[in-house]
Design an enzyme around this catalytic site. Sequence first.
Site, PDB file in Angstrom:
ATOM      1  N   CYS A 168       0.846  -1.193   0.000  1.00 18.35           N
ATOM      2  CA  CYS A 168       0.000   0.000   0.000  1.00 18.35           C
ATOM      3  C   CYS A 168       0.885   1.248   0.000  1.00 18.35           C
ATOM      4  CB  CYS A 168      -0.925   0.017   1.219  1.00 18.35           C
ATOM      5  SG  CYS A 168      -2.068   1.401   1.194  1.00 18.35           S
ATOM      6  N   CYS A 189     -19.558   3.329   7.271  1.00 16.81           N
ATOM      7  CA  CYS A 189     -18.929   2.617   8.382  1.00 16.81           C
ATOM      8  C   CYS A 189     -17.636   3.377   8.670  1.00 16.81           C
ATOM      9  CB  CYS A 189     -18.637   1.174   7.948  1.00 16.81           C
ATOM     10  SG  CYS A 189     -17.649   0.265   9.157  1.00 16.81           S
ATOM     11  N   CYS A 226      -0.002  -0.080  10.257  1.00 17.29           N
ATOM     12  CA  CYS A 226      -0.516  -1.071   9.310  1.00 17.29           C
ATOM     13  C   CYS A 226       0.529  -2.033   8.749  1.00 17.29           C
ATOM     14  CB  CYS A 226      -1.226  -0.353   8.180  1.00 17.29           C
ATOM     15  SG  CYS A 226      -2.063  -1.513   7.078  1.00 17.29           S
TER      16      CYS A 226
HETATM   17  N1  SAM Z   1      -6.936   0.620   3.150  1.00 17.53           N
HETATM   18  C1  SAM Z   1      -8.190   1.019   3.598  1.00 17.53           C
HETATM   19  C2  SAM Z   1      -8.157   2.244   4.469  1.00 17.53           C
HETATM   20  O1  SAM Z   1      -7.186   2.443   5.175  1.00 17.53           O
HETATM   21  O2  SAM Z   1      -9.141   2.963   4.461  1.00 17.53           O
HETATM   22  C3  SAM Z   1      -8.917  -0.040   4.365  1.00 17.53           C
HETATM   23  C4  SAM Z   1      -8.254  -1.050   5.179  1.00 17.53           C
HETATM   24  S1  SAM Z   1      -7.609  -0.514   6.719  1.00 17.53           S
HETATM   25  C5  SAM Z   1      -6.773  -1.933   7.143  1.00 17.53           C
HETATM   26  C6  SAM Z   1      -9.010  -0.331   7.755  1.00 17.53           C
HETATM   27  C7  SAM Z   1      -8.797   0.055   9.179  1.00 17.53           C
HETATM   28  O3  SAM Z   1      -8.296  -1.046   9.900  1.00 17.53           O
HETATM   29  C8  SAM Z   1      -7.832   1.175   9.504  1.00 17.53           C
HETATM   30  O4  SAM Z   1      -8.396   2.415   9.288  1.00 17.53           O
HETATM   31  C9  SAM Z   1      -7.549   0.924  10.984  1.00 17.53           C
HETATM   32  O5  SAM Z   1      -8.468   1.609  11.785  1.00 17.53           O
HETATM   33  C10 SAM Z   1      -7.725  -0.584  11.107  1.00 17.53           C
HETATM   34  N2  SAM Z   1      -6.425  -1.237  11.294  1.00 17.53           N
HETATM   35  C11 SAM Z   1      -5.460  -1.415  10.376  1.00 17.53           C
HETATM   36  N3  SAM Z   1      -4.367  -2.006  10.921  1.00 17.53           N
HETATM   37  C12 SAM Z   1      -4.661  -2.203  12.223  1.00 17.53           C
HETATM   38  C13 SAM Z   1      -3.941  -2.750  13.328  1.00 17.53           C
HETATM   39  N4  SAM Z   1      -2.699  -3.174  13.215  1.00 17.53           N
HETATM   40  N5  SAM Z   1      -4.549  -2.804  14.522  1.00 17.53           N
HETATM   41  C14 SAM Z   1      -5.816  -2.363  14.669  1.00 17.53           C
HETATM   42  N6  SAM Z   1      -6.529  -1.827  13.671  1.00 17.53           N
HETATM   43  C15 SAM Z   1      -5.977  -1.729  12.457  1.00 17.53           C
HETATM   44 FE1  SF4 Z   2      -2.987   1.221   3.287  1.00 17.89          FE
HETATM   45 FE2  SF4 Z   2      -3.024   0.017   5.640  1.00 17.89          FE
HETATM   46 FE3  SF4 Z   2      -3.277   2.635   5.528  1.00 17.89          FE
HETATM   47 FE4  SF4 Z   2      -5.303   1.065   4.652  1.00 17.89          FE
HETATM   48  S1  SF4 Z   2      -4.544   1.243   6.743  1.00 17.89           S
HETATM   49  S2  SF4 Z   2      -4.451   2.881   3.638  1.00 17.89           S
HETATM   50  S3  SF4 Z   2      -4.107  -0.649   3.830  1.00 17.89           S
HETATM   51  S4  SF4 Z   2      -1.461   1.468   4.903  1.00 17.89           S
END
Ligand code: SAM
Ligand code: SF4
Length: 338
Positions: free
Chosen positions: A51, A186, A58
């Site tokens: 990404c 959401c 993330c």
């Molecule tokens: N890439 C898209 C975005 O960021 O909008 C969607 C996927 S992203 C993984 C969705 C959400 O998952 C993030 O905004 C965050 O709140 C949550 N998330 C991601 N990584 C996480 C982690 N390591 N622990 C807890 N929540 C996490």
């Molecule tokens: Fe990309 Fe992860 Fe951020 Fe979603 S949360 S935009 S997958 S880096």
Amino acid sequence: MKKIWQKQEVDLLFKKPFLDLLFESQTIHRKYFNPNEIQISTLLSIKTGLCPEDCKYCSQSSRYKTDVQNEKLLDFNKVIEEAKKAKRNGSNRFCMGAAWKNPKQRDMPYLLKIIKQIKQLGMETCMTLGSLNKNQAEELASAGLDFYNHNLDTSPSFYKKIITTRTYQDRLDTIKIIRKSGIKVCSGGILGLGEKKNDIIELLIELANLKPSPESVPINMLIKIQGTPMEKNKKIDDFRFIKTIAVARIMMPKSYIRLSAGREKMSKKMQTMCFMAGANSIFYGCKLLTVNNSTESEDLKLFKKLGLHPKLTNLDPNKFKKSQTTKKNKLYYNAIRT
Ligand code: SAM
Ligand code: SF4
Ligand code: DTB
């Protein structure tokens, strides 16, 4: 007229004695929802890793060296197969995530085809694909997309320390576009990033004051991912987490508050307190996007202990053919029957 929340009143909610706060949130919860019903959604990552965004928590950001296996777009048939499996296991919403800054035009036919096919299974659909423009949101809406997940994550000021590749305003703009297209919103946040209580208050105010508030509000507890700048973060205090759910319930009485990432590491008692505080939705299935979730059988055991049952919209056990009755969904029906 929609209530507009002010900082001072939210601060007072956080300052309430714990039991008073939980009594208030539980009372509000019971006014709008069946307190023994939990909405369950299953997640699938349809494009994993690499990404371009730099979200410090993330596993999928290309900036950090994590254990994630990068994957191109999943094959259409594989996605449908996973959706069918989720349905058989008792989920009524299928949520698909892609590690993109935004979808490209060339990906739209694939996304639209997936939505149409999953809707035919009688499931609700949700996607989280990064930022959207107006045309894309309208196309997704016409294909039948029910929900779009786009989190604000934290307060506007702390956000800058967590993500630099897009702004808070970008997130708010996409949420506005989603709302206008008719797709349900959401949007929630993540706790454990090193935020202060004030950041949580500001996040909840941003969410609750949206007109209308999001239909679904995921509250994630940080899963510390090795290789990210947050791998050694201090664990957030359980009581602060529970209080956040209670305050979210009070501020957004009609929204589904989802106890999201982090359940795998939570005790059953901790999860129960979150349900008591007003959480009424979870991600169900042994994997979130890239990391493990609490297993289905653990969740079913907990449901049975607490007398909770999944929200059944399109799931009628009699409609299941014998051949589709797997061990897991037998467990599920037994759990909700007894
Ligand atoms: N890439 C898209 C975005 O960021 O909008 C969607 C996927 S992203 C993984 C969705 C959400 O998952 C993030 O905004 C965050 O709140 C949550 N998330 C991601 N990584 C996480 C982690 N390591 N622990 C807890 N929540 C996490
Ligand atoms: Fe990309 Fe992860 Fe951020 Fe979603 S949360 S935009 S997958 S880096
Ligand atoms: C949300 O707020 N939490 C989900 C969903 N929306 C897409 C994602 C949690 C991701 C947890 C880390 C992972 O699996 O990589």
